[in-house]
Design a protein around this motif. Structure first.
Motif, PDB file in Angstrom:
ATOM      1  N   ALA A   1     -29.507 121.017 -55.317  1.00 40.17           N
ATOM      2  CA  ALA A   1     -28.384 120.639 -54.618  1.00 40.17           C
ATOM      3  C   ALA A   1     -27.303 121.808 -54.845  1.00 40.17           C
ATOM      4  N   ILE A   2     -26.631 122.092 -53.823  1.00 41.24           N
ATOM      5  CA  ILE A   2     -25.426 123.052 -53.842  1.00 41.24           C
ATOM      6  C   ILE A   2     -24.332 122.554 -53.661  1.00 41.24           C
ATOM      7  N   HIS A   3     -23.231 122.792 -54.629  1.00 44.06           N
ATOM      8  CA  HIS A   3     -21.898 122.368 -54.486  1.00 44.06           C
ATOM      9  C   HIS A   3     -20.974 123.611 -54.546  1.00 44.06           C
ATOM     10  N   GLN A   4     -19.847 123.230 -53.561  1.00 46.71           N
ATOM     11  CA  GLN A   4     -18.922 124.533 -53.688  1.00 46.71           C
ATOM     12  C   GLN A   4     -17.396 123.841 -54.130  1.00 46.71           C
ATOM     13  N   ASP A   5     -16.551 124.197 -54.989  1.00 44.41           N
ATOM     14  CA  ASP A   5     -15.222 123.582 -55.118  1.00 44.41           C
ATOM     15  C   ASP A   5     -15.633 121.900 -55.225  1.00 44.41           C
ATOM     16  N   GLY A   6     -16.664 121.585 -56.032  1.00 44.08           N
ATOM     17  CA  GLY A   6     -16.945 120.425 -56.267  1.00 44.08           C
ATOM     18  C   GLY A   6     -17.371 119.690 -55.211  1.00 44.08           C
ATOM     19  N   ILE A   7     -17.630 120.181 -53.993  1.00 41.46           N
ATOM     20  CA  ILE A   7     -18.293 119.346 -52.836  1.00 41.46           C
ATOM     21  C   ILE A   7     -19.513 119.906 -52.582  1.00 41.46           C
ATOM     22  N   ALA A   8     -20.482 118.804 -52.319  1.00 35.92           N
ATOM     23  CA  ALA A   8     -21.712 118.856 -51.845  1.00 35.92           C
ATOM     24  C   ALA A   8     -21.816 119.901 -50.520  1.00 35.92           C
ATOM     25  N   LEU A   9     -22.565 120.866 -50.690  1.00 34.43           N
ATOM     26  CA  LEU A   9     -22.691 121.386 -49.164  1.00 34.43           C
ATOM     27  C   LEU A   9     -24.068 121.002 -48.459  1.00 34.43           C
ATOM     28  N   ASN A  10     -23.773 120.914 -47.198  1.00 30.29           N
ATOM     29  CA  ASN A  10     -24.797 120.365 -46.142  1.00 30.29           C
ATOM     30  C   ASN A  10     -25.895 121.359 -45.770  1.00 30.29           C
ATOM     31  N   VAL A  11     -26.484 121.777 -46.863  1.00 28.21           N
ATOM     32  CA  VAL A  11     -27.571 123.033 -46.439  1.00 28.21           C
ATOM     33  C   VAL A  11     -29.021 122.473 -47.068  1.00 28.21           C
ATOM     34  N   LYS A  12     -29.913 122.561 -45.859  1.00 33.03           N
ATOM     35  CA  LYS A  12     -31.219 122.187 -46.159  1.00 33.03           C
ATOM     36  C   LYS A  12     -32.056 123.308 -46.980  1.00 33.03           C
ATOM     37  N   PRO A  13     -32.889 123.127 -47.921  1.00 34.68           N
ATOM     38  CA  PRO A  13     -33.634 124.139 -48.551  1.00 34.68           C
ATOM     39  C   PRO A  13     -34.795 124.685 -47.643  1.00 34.68           C
ATOM     40  N   LYS A  14     -34.966 125.945 -47.704  1.00 29.97           N
ATOM     41  CA  LYS A  14     -36.353 126.669 -46.989  1.00 29.97           C
ATOM     42  C   LYS A  14     -37.318 126.436 -47.901  1.00 29.97           C
ATOM     43  N   PHE A  15     -38.482 125.966 -47.723  1.00 28.97           N
ATOM     44  CA  PHE A  15     -39.621 125.844 -48.540  1.00 28.97           C
ATOM     45  C   PHE A  15     -40.577 127.023 -48.642  1.00 28.97           C
ATOM     46  N   SER A  16     -40.842 127.717 -49.834  1.00 36.04           N
ATOM     47  CA  SER A  16     -41.862 128.727 -49.548  1.00 36.04           C
ATOM     48  C   SER A  16     -43.147 128.302 -50.678  1.00 36.04           C
ATOM     49  N   THR A  17     -44.160 128.628 -50.528  1.00 35.80           N
ATOM     50  CA  THR A  17     -45.353 128.253 -51.442  1.00 35.80           C
ATOM     51  C   THR A  17     -46.043 129.913 -51.570  1.00 35.80           C
ATOM     52  N   LYS A  18     -46.746 129.964 -52.579  1.00 38.23           N
ATOM     53  CA  LYS A  18     -47.668 130.828 -52.761  1.00 38.23           C
ATOM     54  C   LYS A  18     -48.581 130.303 -53.687  1.00 38.23           C
ATOM     55  N   GLU A  19     -49.824 130.895 -54.256  1.00 40.58           N
ATOM     56  CA  GLU A  19     -50.575 130.359 -55.081  1.00 40.58           C
ATOM     57  C   GLU A  19     -50.041 130.050 -56.491  1.00 40.58           C
TER      58      GLU A  19
END
Length: 774
Positions: free
Chosen positions: A219-237
């Motif tokens: 989870a990402i916060h700025q100035d103590g507030i959670a950002l509404n950002v969804k992660p982009k998933f990546s995979t490799k071996e």
């Protein structure tokens, strides 16, 4: 010897970043919780010299033995504590430039291991090649409460720029052991996937087929507030990651919260492993970082309540013993009888295996006095559960009829050490296991353990000794040939005094144990004798003959026990006369030269005197100490504590203090130039022994607690707690008095300075200090 760790009573502090010290610091600042652990690697990418290490308890790999020749009885593999999925990764790119302390300019740097909270904090300021300056603060811990989980709080603050930061929070299973014999990677991928906002990676060990399922939530916060950002998933071996890109402004803090779990098939069914990982991850995410940290602090407070040693007037000594106790608790909690105390714990890979004789000889007394009784009992049950393997190990070397040889190195009970002088000859390890049973019973008073578990183990060990010894026509005595004693700088010697002494002691104690079980429960004894096919008359008669007629090398002129036959034939040079450039010998001399020298790696004769001091008068102890200590190079982590304890008994507090500092700061100051490989976890219990048995003079004699405290010159006072037979006693020693406080409802009769005293329930006893020698 390094000396860059700042003195502090409750913290381990490094100020400034020296890449040449980084691998040492990675060991020193390691974290663990008994179930999982990690070296103090950086979260962000680091291209400098590093030993990446994450470990999961009980998971191992049988790496094929690498020797140039083969001999009957050699183990086919060397069990490796596995470097597992790296869960801490948080790679940072700032305005298209990678954050890497190896390539950027480090303006400020500190690392702090807080032993009250069980946290590792790192703070640094850097200037990137593009001129961007930023501050970073990271806090992480392995949770004692949720022992399959860890958490990270990673905060970035730009100093002189606005822009974008890319964040990649990862699970990396594409790892390998530094000590892999054939550069093989030991893991294969089962699955790597996204589930809701979680990333999951499940790996399987080759050959042993352990599964470990790891999961992360970021989870990402700025100035103590959670950002509404969804992660982009990546995979490799063998790799899965959650990626974020966020806008940042000058002096604005961006905080990354990362929660991770590591669950193994040792504790969960494989078919439910991923689901279980998700559930644990949901639990810790719901708690949040601050709640987890609060629970972590409370759990460590409980650990320290009974395990702390308090030293006044000597910050270096205080910091050191707390560091050792802290690492012991991080390594082993005693909740699982399948686990043991690896020589490197969760701090490195060297030595392999998870069990050495160190546990019984050094660690057990610490847990007996500072932890619930079940903890030390589990250490003994671990060996009982491996008894059949010990019998198999002996059979491979030609022993029979239920003789048991416990391994020098093991994870599953099978010997996996492949140096002949250790595998075949360093058999004194058997005696340490028998002594641990004796130690447990004299400390707890629980003789029922003999019937439940202990006697079977003792019979197997005694049978081994009876077969390993042979009759010498020339000497008309029993002898023991082809031995490596605790001094591993001597191989293939005859009649090592310590090994012969502990062998006959084992025979005596097994006979005594048979009589004790017979008196308490003859029916159980009959069942044990039937199960082990024990021929009471034949075997005990033979053992008694060995006890009566055993040969022990001595030198009457010097009044000492000889380490082994022919020891005085060696050129007798003292360590003080060795040039400094020759130390440590194991890194500077050829093995041939070491074997021909008189120099001793660690306590050998003195190990026996430490175990069985009640059998020897004070002058015999003094003569042997004064002869052997000047010839000892202390190039084993197990050596200084034994010498500290004996020196304190002899009243030589200057030497006792010197050895205390050496054992307690062995890793903090990198005495032997090997801390980068990992900490010496099992010998850390020797630090506690140095204070409690050394300066405190604590012994158990005739079912009674004995104390004979002395006070080192540099200390104003010291205090420790002992849990003994349902009583908890605080002992404090200063220049004026010795104070004892009973923190239980049970009165206790104990012996102090040779006189019996009664310490009432919840009572206090104080004695004048006139008899405390400096």
């Amino acid at each position: 010897m390094k000396n860059y760790i700042k003195y502090n009573e409750w913290q381990i502090i490094e100020e400034g970043f020296d890449p040449h010290l980084n691998k040492i610091s990675e060991s020193i600042f390691s974290l663990g919780n008994g179930r999982m652990g990690q070296r103090a690697n950086f979260e962000e990418q680091y291209t400098g010299e590093t030993l990446q290490g994450n470990y999961v308890a009980g998971v191992y790999y049988p790496d094929k033995t690498r020797v140039g020749w083969w001999k009957n009885g050699y183990p086919e593999y060397f069990a490796k504590v596995l470097n597992a999925t790296n869960w801490i990764g948080i790679n940072i790119v700032v305005n298209d430039e990678v954050l890497d302390l190896n390539t950027c300019k480090v303006l400020d740097f500190s690392r702090v291991l807080d032993m009250q909270l069980g946290t590792l904090t790192r703070r640094f300021s850097v200037e990137l090649k593009n001129g961007n300056v930023l501050d970073v603060e990271t806090i992480r811990f392995c949770s004692l409460v949720d022992d399959e989980a860890g958490a990270i709080k990673y905060t970035i603050t730009p100093h002189n720029f606005d822009g974008k930061i890319s964040i990649e929070s990862s699970l990396d299973g594409d790892v390998k052991n530094q000590d892999s014999n054939y550069d093989e990677k030991f893991w294969t991928e089962i699955s790597a996937k996204q589930q809701d906002d979680f990333a999951l990676l499940t790996m399987e060990t080759k050959k042993t087929a352990f599964w470990v399922s790891s999961g992360i939530y970021t989870a990402i916060h700025q100035d103590g507030i959670a950002l509404n950002v969804k992660p982009k998933f990546s995979t490799k071996e063998k790799y899965v990651a959650q990626q974020f890109t966020v806008d940042v402004k000058k002096d604005q803090a961006t905080t990354i919260y990362k929660y991770a779990v590591n669950l193994s098939s040792e504790n969960h069914d494989k078919t439910e492993l991923e689901n279980a990982a998700v559930e644990v991850l949901k639990t810790v995410v719901a708690k949040g970082f601050d709640q987890m940290l609060k629970e972590q602090a409370a759990a460590w407070t409980t650990k320290w309540q009974n395990g702390d040693v308090i030293i006044e007037g000597d910050v270096a000594a205080q910091q050191a013993i707390r560091f050792n106790i802290f690492q012991l608790h991080q390594t082993y909690t005693g909740e699982d009888a399948r686990l043991n105390i690896g020589p490197k714990g969760f701090t490195g890979e060297k030595y392999g295996g998870s069990t050495y004789w160190d546990t019984e000889a050094y660690c057990l007394p610490f847990y007996l006095a500072t932890a619930p009784q079940q903890v030390s009992e589990n250490l003994l049950i671990y060996r009982y559960n491996h008894l059949e393997k010990a019998i198999e190990n002996a059979e491979k070397l030609g022993f029979k009829d239920g003789a048991a040889l416990y391994p020098m190195v093991t994870i599953n009970g099978e010997e996996c050490h492949n140096e002949w002088e250790i595998t075949f000859e360093e058999i004194h390890r058997n005696g340490a296991i028998a002594f641990a049973i004796f130690n447990y019973i004299r400390y707890t008073g629980e003789q029922k353990y003999l019937a439940e578990y202990g006697l079977e183990v003792l019979i197997g060990i005694a049978r081994f000794w009876a077969q390993r010894i042979n009759w010498s026509i020339e000497k008309e005595k029993y002898v023991m040939l082809g031995i490596t004693g605790p001094n591993e700088y001597e191989n293939n010697v005859n009649n090592n005094w310590y090994t012969s002494t502990i062998a006959t002691w084992c025979l005596k104690y097994t006979i005594e144990a048979i009589d004790l079980v017979k008196a308490d429960n003859p029916q159980e004894l009959n069942q044990i004798l039937a199960k082990t096919k024990f021929d009471t008359v034949k075997e005990i008669t033979h053992w008694q003959d060995i006890i009566t007629k055993m040969f022990y090398p001595e030198d009457e002129k010097l009044g000492i026990f000889l380490q082994q036959d022919g020891y005085l034939d060696k050129e007798q040079v003292l360590v003080k006369d060795l040039p400094a450039v020759d130390r440590p010998l194991n890194q500077k001399w050829s093995w041939d030269r070491i074997l021909r020298s008189c120099f001793i790696k660690q306590a050998d004769v003195l190990q026996g005197i430490y175990f069985f001091e009640e059998d020897y008068d004070i002058e015999t102890i003094r003569r042997n100490y004064d002869f052997y200590e000047p010839r000892t190079v202390h190039e084993s982590s197990l050596s200084p504590c034994v010498h500290a304890i004996i020196a304190a008994k002899l009243g030589d507090l200057d030497r006792a203090y010197e050895f205390y500092l050496r054992t307690s700061r062995l890793d903090l100051d990198d005495y032997n130039n090997d801390t980068e490989d990992g900490l010496h976890i099992t010998s850390m219990a020797g630090t506690w022994l140095s204070v409690v048995e050394g300066f405190g003079g604590m012994r158990i004699k005739n079912n009674q607690l004995h104390l004979h405290p002395v006070l080192p010159k540099k200390w104003k006072s010291y205090a420790f707690k002992i849990g003994f037979r349902q009583a908890i006693i605080t002992v404090k020693v200063d220049e004026q008095k010795v104070s004892l406080k009973n923190e239980s409802e049970k009165a206790l009769t104990l012996n102090i300075f040779g006189e019996d005293h009664t310490l009432q329930a919840n009572g206090v006893l104080e004695l004048n200090s006139q008899i405390i020698a400096h």
